[in-house]
Structure formats: C-alpha cells, structure tokens
Write a protein that holds these residues in place. Structure first.
Motif, mmCIF file in Angstrom:
data_model
loop_
_atom_site.group_PDB
_atom_site.id
_atom_site.type_symbol
_atom_site.label_atom_id
_atom_site.label_comp_id
_atom_site.label_asym_id
_atom_site.label_seq_id
_atom_site.Cartn_x
_atom_site.Cartn_y
_atom_site.Cartn_z
ATOM 1 N N PHE A 161 -14.262 8.599 -112.914
ATOM 2 C CA PHE A 161 -15.444 7.983 -113.305
ATOM 3 C C PHE A 161 -15.586 8.558 -114.518
ATOM 4 N N PRO A 162 -16.013 7.845 -115.538
ATOM 5 C CA PRO A 162 -15.862 7.883 -117.278
ATOM 6 C C PRO A 162 -17.236 8.211 -117.616
ATOM 7 N N ASN A 182 -19.303 2.203 -115.817
ATOM 8 C CA ASN A 182 -19.178 0.131 -115.543
ATOM 9 C C ASN A 182 -17.397 0.054 -115.182
ATOM 10 N N ALA A 183 -16.832 1.276 -114.215
ATOM 11 C CA ALA A 183 -15.684 0.955 -113.984
ATOM 12 C C ALA A 183 -15.396 2.282 -113.228
ATOM 13 N N VAL A 184 -14.109 2.287 -112.417
ATOM 14 C CA VAL A 184 -13.784 3.626 -111.691
ATOM 15 C C VAL A 184 -11.983 3.267 -111.591
ATOM 16 N N GLN A 187 -10.911 0.012 -112.870
ATOM 17 C CA GLN A 187 -11.537 -1.074 -111.728
ATOM 18 C C GLN A 187 -13.200 -1.248 -111.953
ATOM 19 N N THR A 188 -13.235 -2.428 -112.504
ATOM 20 C CA THR A 188 -15.137 -3.205 -112.677
ATOM 21 C C THR A 188 -15.679 -2.179 -111.425
ATOM 22 N N ARG A 189 -16.344 -1.470 -111.786
ATOM 23 C CA ARG A 189 -17.073 -1.230 -110.755
ATOM 24 C C ARG A 189 -18.830 -0.633 -111.755
ATOM 25 N N GLU A 190 -19.700 -1.128 -111.807
ATOM 26 C CA GLU A 190 -20.645 -1.575 -112.648
ATOM 27 C C GLU A 190 -22.023 -0.771 -111.689
ATOM 28 N N ARG A 191 -21.940 0.841 -112.418
ATOM 29 C CA ARG A 191 -23.376 1.607 -111.675
ATOM 30 C C ARG A 191 -22.656 2.227 -110.109
ATOM 31 N N THR A 199 -8.549 10.465 -100.166
ATOM 32 C CA THR A 199 -8.092 10.218 -101.977
ATOM 33 C C THR A 199 -8.747 9.945 -102.920
ATOM 34 N N GLY A 200 -9.663 9.767 -102.701
ATOM 35 C CA GLY A 200 -10.298 9.248 -103.725
ATOM 36 C C GLY A 200 -10.167 7.782 -104.564
ATOM 37 N N ALA A 201 -9.138 6.727 -103.982
ATOM 38 C CA ALA A 201 -8.772 5.001 -103.518
ATOM 39 C C ALA A 201 -10.267 4.762 -104.028
ATOM 40 N N VAL A 202 -9.721 4.138 -104.745
ATOM 41 C CA VAL A 202 -10.937 2.817 -105.285
ATOM 42 C C VAL A 202 -11.731 1.741 -103.797
ATOM 43 N N LYS A 203 -12.274 1.934 -103.097
ATOM 44 C CA LYS A 203 -12.026 1.384 -102.203
ATOM 45 C C LYS A 203 -13.312 -0.242 -102.783
ATOM 46 N N PRO A 204 -13.165 -1.624 -101.743
ATOM 47 C CA PRO A 204 -13.441 -3.014 -102.036
ATOM 48 C C PRO A 204 -14.473 -3.415 -102.442
ATOM 49 N N PHE A 205 -15.315 -2.308 -101.361
ATOM 50 C CA PHE A 205 -16.701 -2.069 -102.128
ATOM 51 C C PHE A 205 -17.604 -2.685 -103.828
ATOM 52 N N VAL A 206 -17.670 -3.531 -104.054
ATOM 53 C CA VAL A 206 -18.886 -4.285 -105.317
ATOM 54 C C VAL A 206 -19.832 -4.566 -105.664
ATOM 55 N N ALA A 207 -20.491 -3.405 -105.852
ATOM 56 C CA ALA A 207 -22.369 -3.555 -106.327
ATOM 57 C C ALA A 207 -22.404 -4.018 -107.909
#
Length: 924
Positions: A161-162, A182-184, A187-191, A199-207
């Motif tokens: 998380f930047p 804005n990313a994780v 991968q684009t994940r805004e807020r 594991t901390g792997a990014v999931k397909p959840f997008v909001a």
C-alpha cells in the motif's frame, strides 16, 4: 473500520480465552449504573502515550493501541518507568499496564503512524494499517499482520500500500482496507481494496472512490462491505461519504445522497440489526453527528444532528457510545450551543414508535446518563478518536483513545478506560427549598442532582433533623437537564416551623451530602397572592426566596425551576408582595435566570412579573430564547424596557409585532410595578398595574424549542432596542401560564399583592438553663444541653423577648420549637409540659436550690418524644402568649416521669438547635 461490538464471534472467542462465559458479552455487569448504560464514568489508572492514539483493538484480555507517539508512561501518581513505544503499545485490559508485547512501527522518511487495528475472527492475528515501512525492522508497506501469540510480524503477509491506510475490516479470509492509496501492489485500487488475509495477495474486489476512504466495515452476514470517507462517487456512481458494496466484487449495492457535501464519514460500526456512522464536517449546514441505519435494506433509521465532529461510534448491548466534541444538540431538543461533551451514549434504536421526521430526518434516540469527559487535547483539538470494549475476568472495560490530555478534569493523555463495575462517584448535592402557602401543606422542592453515570437517582427527604427519611422520591436528570423534583408534606401543622434536607443516591448506593436545610413556617391561613397564582394554573412560578446559587425554585406544579447566571443578588427585601416574599436583584450587565429544561410554547400563554428599577438603559425583564448562557439566536415572547422606561411586549410573527406603553407611561421610577403580557385567540395584550396598556390582533409567534429567561437575553434588532440586553433592578413573583389570563384575573393578582397577609416571626431564646436535683447547687447556664425529667428532677427554663404585634395585626398562633440532642436516648416516653415561669431566674445564678416558681396551667405539651436528634414543636395557648407580647417572657419544661429528655441549648453549636418561639401574626 472496526467490527461490530458485543455479539461478534471474535469477542466470544476472546472471552472464552479469558475464562469468561458468554453472559459477559450479552449482559455486561452494570448494576452500578442506570441501564442500559453498561459502564461507569469513573476513569481507571491507565498507562499513557506521549502523543495521539488513533486505533484500538482487543483480543484475549489484551488491548492494542496504535497512533503517533514514541513512549508510554504510568498514570499520574502510578509506579513504573517510562518505556519506549514507537506508535504501538499492548496493554492488559484489566490493569491498564503494558504487556511484554513490544512492536515498533517506523518509516525511513516522514512520520510513521498507525491509523487502524483489527483482530482476525479467530483471535490469532492483529492487522495494522497506517503509514509505516517496517515493524520491528521487518519491511512492510503501510499494512502489517502480527501473530498475537508471539508478538511478531508475519513476513509472509506483505501487500504493498503506497499511501496511508485509515481503516481495516476482516472476514474469515479477506482483509479490507480504506485510505488514501490509488493502487495496491501495482494494481489500481482507488481508496478501497481487499487482500487475502493470509498472503496479502490482491483480490478482485474493486470499489474505486474519487476521494479518500476513512472507514470500512463488514455487515454481520459477510455479504456486503460498508464504505465511509470523503468521496462523492464509488465505481462511477454518485454517492457521498457512505456506500454499500458487494463483499466479493465491490459492486455498488446502495448509494447515499443526503449527507451534506461538506461532511464526511469517519467511522462505521455494526451490531446485529443495524450499522452506525460517525460524521464530521465544516462550514454552514454541516452534519457532524451520527446516523443509524437498517441492515435489512440499508435505509436510514434515525439521524442525530448534534454538532461536534463525531470521530467514533461503538454499539454495545443496545447502546451506541460515541466520541466527539458535541457542543450543540439543539436539533435533538437537548443541550444548546455551549460546553463540549466528548463522550456520549444513546440507545441504538428508539423505544416504541419513532418520533415524526423533522426537516426530513427522524431525531436520534435521546442521550443516556453517561458523561465521562476529556478535553480537546493535542493536534486538531478533537478529543477522543477511537473506542473499544475489552472483556477480562468477568468485567468489561471501555477503552478510549485520542488526542486528549485530561480525563474527568485530571491529567491523563491519549488513553483511558472505564469498567462495567465499581461505580464510586456520588451524585452532586441537591439544592433544596421549602414553601407553604396554606395550612397543612409544605411543598419541598429541590434541583435534581447530576451523576456521571446514573440518570435515575433516589432522593430521600429528612425532616427536622431526623435520621429516618419522611419520603423517598425517584427522578431523572442529565448533565444539561436537571429539572426540579418535589414532594408535598401534608402532615404538618399550621403555625409550626419545619426544616428539610435532601440527599441523592445512585444505583450503586453512592450518596451525596445532605442539602442545606430549607426551613418554613406553615401559615395559619391561606396566603392570598401565591395561592391565586397557583390556582390560576401557572406552570412556572419563581418567587426568588432562594438562599443559594444557582437554584431558583418553582412554586408551581410545573417543576420548571431556574438556573442563576452571574450570581444575581438574593433575598432583596422588601419584595413586591406584602409580607410573603423577597426579590432578586440584577446588575444590568451579566446576570439573568434561565429555565432548566428546553420546552416549546403553545399558541396561548401569559407572562407575569413584578419589577422595580431606576435604570435608563432598559433591558429584558422576561422572554423566551433558544440558548441558556449564550445569546439566543431565536428570541421572542418577551417583555422588555426601553431606555426611557416604557414597557414593550413583542413576538415574532413574520416580523416584529410589539405592543408598547404610551410615550409618557414610564416605569423606571424605583417603585414596584406589575406587568402582564398575554397572547391567545384574542391576540396580544399588555397590562401594567392592572390596567390594559394596549392590544394587537396577532395570534401567532415564532415556533422553536427554548428556555425562559428573566433579567436578560438577546434583544438585537427589536424596535426601540434599549442600550442593554440585561435589566438592572429587582424582579419578583415571575410566572408563566399556558393560557391567556383575563383582565379580571390580572387585576385580581394586582389587588391581592397589596392585601394584608399573615406574617411569621421566629424569636430565639435570649437565655436558657436547667436545674438538676442531683446537683442542687450547680448552675447550668453555659451548658450546651438542656434536660427535663420528673424524678430525680430536671427542669428547663427559657426566656424570650417577645415583640409587640405589628400594627393592625393580632397573634394568631404560637408554638415552641426545640431540638433533641444527639446523645443516645435523648428522647423520652413521658409527657413534657410547657408552663409559665412566675418567679425570677437567671442562667448564671439559678440552681435547683434557687429555682423559680412556676405556673400551674400548662401552655402546651409533648406526649413523648422519639429518640434521635430532631426538631419538635409544641403548640402554645395563643391567648396567654398574646397577653405577654412586648415583654420578657419565660417558660419552663417539666415532666412527672423518670425518662429524661435532652435538648440542645442556645449555647450549642449544632445547626437548628436553638430553642425558639414561632409567632404568627395576621389581620384582625
């Protein structure tokens, strides 16, 4: 941001790990407070960080605190040395002391901070979010997973998380985050984002949101995620500050467009049936309070529009606890703009039918009696930021973190806690008053007390110093609403004097000190003026006979007492009404009285008061306004004086509607005057000294909730506005009625004020002594006690300087008042007689051997006196006493039995101990 409280699986697990049963979750021990409040307001010793706490979580009797700080130190007066604690500390829930779990959250550049903490459902993993690059040297990127058992970061969990993470929520397998990113992991994940909890792997959840996210919370069924923040869109759909999305995909399920654009959601929490938001804003039209919503369809249940930047909400056992700096709850019909309240509690739902919407919103449930408090503190000056309940060993602890530096007025920084048991704080001491306007009845009144965690208190009324109460009354009160309570004593006798004291006791048995004694003499006939005011239906009647600040007693049946502001002058004599009352003096710059509780005024009402002044600066005599100590913003239904001494009665009804006395009808002549203003179906009318001075065909006034003011409040923009908002002079006999009095009633009041009335004179003994047959040569003139017995004999002698009857009056009754001493067995089973002394005597020289001759015809008697120090009255033969008026008169107390009676003498230091005669004079 935080999971639901009170009923979650994680809390059950943590209780089981602590060896406690499920019952602690459902019914916390709260016998010491007024239900449904679950916690005392007594702060417990707690170690304190040197900065700000932003986040709290708990597991297995340990509380985790994260924030922006570097060290933690013992509570004030506690033992132990300061310890390093870099943005994180773990503490024992029951002791408030640090555990051996030490974690350091750091970053290479800038200031590291921990802004969110959440514990996994199995109670084994602590997740932290904020702005940091390492935990105990292990590289991370603003989110970390901590193994609770070993207190070590899980290296395998490493999402990137930047930017700052501000909120976290966790399900069985997913960690949800809210923040500024804005990313994780590229991968684009805004807020808002979701990562695998292991594991901390990014999931397909997008909001995706267009502005920062501040809060994230799962619904109890795990199907949806509640989002809060600054945003105006989520996934391209218009929704401000709050949204509901699918827990797997992030698809928007519910949008909200009725939160003002200048307000944001700072926190979200859930319980079994609803979810709740904490809101903060700035600027005009801001929404700063709380919203309760349904979980079934995500619709709004209620909206609490108190102003004061709500930071955190916590539902627990049917109560919503909140942290803020609430300073204005006028929209909720509670406290007006003024003092800040940093911790509040209210039911999660309305009981029964919810009130009708106002301005499109259902008001929030009424606040409960829980008032621990902090200051605003460091940083933004917000005060508390976060709350958490942590159970251990059968006790639930409410932890509060933030940027405060005091708790309940004592030094304590960033962390504090309260328990579900152990209430030790007593209520404040009641302020008591007593009055009688007719034979056989005394109205005992008191301003209800305030207790930090009990809203329903038990009051005990003690008469004449007795150890056993004569009555017990329960009454509700809150910090900002302490209405008068009252009890009527119908066992009193005309012409006799009585004193009353009152105590307040909370649910834990903590009892206040006794109030100051309120004394009264029961009249032998009806007192005309006050009796008529009550008979005509006054719902506020301030007579200004009060002996202390800040309480102003209400003599009506409405129990609408007043609160003095600025210490007006008490008991100014003579008052406006002949022989019965004193007045209150106002300085014309800062002093006033306001009613103690918010109310609304109907379409018909009457204002009445007496006044005396020589001012040339005018001022408000009486009026209605929407604030208490601060200038009201809405204000009308008022009588005010112009600089020239004219009187004006005004309401606001689409403009200023005012009735004013004539150009030469001025009343600043230092004489008592009677002014009455009415409004009803016939319009407005103004009366002065019984005469109609003007009418106006206006039947409406401004509609708002507020308080009655006497002596001052805002007058800005009103016609012929005087130099001063405040009245300089004396006021007396102020009354408000829920009807418009007729001119005949007004004239009757004016006439009754000058009618002859009974007067009461209390005459203390000028000299007293007793003689003792067992010590026949001893004089007892300086003894603090007096004694009466037949064998072996004690006799008591009392001397009084009797006044002459006032002009045009005669003696209507006489009684002797004495008080038994505090020694064991001071009472007697024998009859004690009061007889005239026909011989001579002195306190210094009279002994049993030289005792005076006594008369044979008793003036009165007491048929036995119970043990215990208390005041007792003996009715005396009126004709005999009347014949001695204007002379020095002596009486003796004698008995034929063997059980002694012990009384206080005039030399005793005990309050109310001096023997006295109570003489009632009245018209022939």
């Amino acid at each position: 941001m935080r999971r639901s409280r009170g009923l979650t699986a994680a809390l059950v697990l943590s209780l089981a790990g602590a060896g406690a049963g499920l019952g602690v979750v459902l019914t916390p021990q709260a016998s010491a407070v007024t239900p449904p409040v679950a916690f005392t307001a007594d702060t417990l010793p707690t170690w304190q960080p040197d900065g700000i706490v932003w986040a709290l979580a708990q597991a297995n009797g340990t509380v985790f605190a994260g924030g922006t700080f570097s060290k933690v130190r013992p509570p004030e007066g506690g033992s132990g040395a300061e310890q390093d604690a870099v943005n994180f500390v773990a503490l024992d829930a029951a002791t408030g002391a640090p555990t051996n779990c030490a974690l350091s959250f750091t970053i290479g550049e800038g200031t590291a901070t921990v802004r969110a903490l959440v514990v996994s459902k199995d109670g084994k993993t602590l997740y932290a979010g904020g702005y940091f690059g390492a935990v105990n040297g292990t590289p991370v990127s603003s989110v970390a997973a901590i193994d609770i058992a070993s207190c070590t970061p899980k290296a395998a969990f490493h999402p990137g998380f930047p930017a700052t993470v501000r909120g976290l929520a966790v399900s069985d397998d997913t960690l949800y985050a809210a923040g500024d990113f804005n990313a994780v992991d590229g991968q684009t994940r805004e807020r808002f984002a979701a990562v695998d909890a292991t594991t901390g792997a990014v999931k397909p959840f997008v909001a995706h949101a267009d502005e920062p996210g501040r809060a994230v919370e799962l619904t109890p069924d795990g199907k949806n995620v509640l989002l809060g923040g600054d945003f105006f869109t989520v996934n391209g759909k218009n929704t401000h500050a709050l949204a509901v999305v699918d827990a797997t995909t992030g698809a928007v399920a519910k949008t909200y467009t009725n939160i003002p654009s200048n307000s944001v959601v700072k926190d979200i929490a859930t319980d079994a049936t609803g979810f709740y938001t904490a809101n903060e804003g700035s600027g005009g039209g801001v929404f700063d309070g709380r919203i309760g919503l349904n979980l079934t369809d995500f619709s709004e249940k209620w909206r609490d529009r108190c102003l004061g930047a709500t930071q955190s909400v916590l539902p627990y056992d049917g109560v919503l606890y909140s942290s803020s700096h609430a300073h204005d709850c006028s929209t909720e019909l509670e406290f007006p703009d003024g003092k800040r309240h940093h911790l509040l509690a209210q039911p999660t739902d309305h009981k029964g039918v919810a009130p009708a919407p106002v301005d499109g919103f259902v008001r929030g449930p009424r606040k409960l009696g829980w008032f621990p408090d902090t200051n605003d503190g460091l940083g933004e000056g917000i005060g508390p930021r976060v709350m958490e309940v942590a159970p251990k060993d059968g006790t639930a602890y409410m932890w509060v973190g933030g940027e405060f530096t005091t708790v309940n007025g004592a030094p304590q920084q960033a962390l504090t806690r309260f328990a579900s048991t152990g209430d030790v704080g007593a209520p404040t001491t009641p302020s008591a008053s007593a009055a009688a306007v007719k034979p056989g009845e005394v109205q005992v009144r008191w301003r209800t007390s305030f207790d930090l965690d009990d809203s329903r208190l038990t009051y005990r009324i003690y008469r004449n110093g007795a150890a056993t109460p004569v009555a017990t009354v329960e009454a509700e009160s809150l910090e900002w609403e302490r209405p008068q309570a009252s009890w009527t004593d119908t066992t009193v006798k005309a012409g006799q004097s009585y004193s009353y004291r009152v105590t307040a006791t909370d649910a834990a048995g903590n009892t206040s000190a006794l109030s100051a004694a309120a004394s009264v003499t029961v009249p032998t006939s009806v007192v005309p003026y006050p009796n008529q005011v009550r008979a005509d239906g006054a719902q506020l009647y301030w007579r200004y006979d009060d002996t202390s600040s800040p309480y102003v007693a209400d003599s009506s049946a409405g129990n609408t007492s007043g609160v003095q502001v600025g210490a007006p002058a008490l008991r100014q004599a003579p008052g406006a009404v002949t022989g019965t009352s004193t007045a209150m003096g106002f300085n014309g710059t800062s002093q006033q009285v306001h009613s103690d509780r918010r109310q609304t005024v109907g379409s018909s009402y009457t204002l009445e008061t007496w006044f005396k002044t020589g001012t040339s600066r005018g001022g408000k005599l009486i009026g209605f306004g929407d604030n208490t100590t601060r200038n009201s913003v809405s204000y009308d239904k008022q009588i005010y004086m112009t600089n020239t001494g004219r009187l004006a009665f005004g309401v606001y009804s689409g403009g200023y509607k005012v009735v004013t006395t004539g150009l030469f009808d001025t009343y600043n002549d230092n004489k008592w005057h009677h002014v009455v203003a009415t409004q009803g179906p016939a319009g407005m009318a103004l009366y002065v000294d019984g005469q109609n001075k003007g009418t106006l065909n206006v039947t409406t006034s401004a509609a708002y909730a507020g308080y009655w003011h006497v002596g001052g409040d805002n007058l800005a923009n009103w016609p012929n506005r005087p130099t001063s908002n405040f009245f300089a002079g004396q006021l007396d006999e102020t009354a408000v009625y829920p009807t418009a009095l007729t001119q005949a009633q007004v004239q009757n009041h004016f006439a009754l004020a000058k009618a002859p009335v009974d007067t009461v004179t209390e005459v203390n003994a000028t000299e007293d002594t007793y003689v003792n047959q067992g010590a026949p040569s001893t004089a007892y003139g300086t003894s603090t006690s007096l004694a009466v017995r037949g064998t072996s004999a004690y006799e008591t002698y009392l001397r009084f300087a009797l006044p002459a009857a006032p002009a045009g009056q005669v003696l209507k009754s006489a009684s002797l008042q004495v008080k038994t001493s505090t020694q064991a067995g001071a009472g007697t089973v024998d009859t004690v007689s009061v007889v005239p002394v026909t011989g001579t005597w002195s306190g210094a020289g009279t002994t049993f051997a030289t005792k005076p001759t006594l008369g044979t015809t008793p003036l009165g008697s007491l048929a036995g006196v119970p043990d215990g120090s208390a005041v007792h009255n003996v009715d005396l033969d009126t004709a005999t006493v009347a014949a001695a008026l204007g002379t020095s008169y002596s009486v003796a107390l004698t008995s034929t039995g063997s059980d002694p009676l012990w009384l206080w003498s005039s030399e005793a230091s005990a309050a109310e101990g001096t023997p006295q005669l109570v003489l009632t004079f009245g018209p022939k």
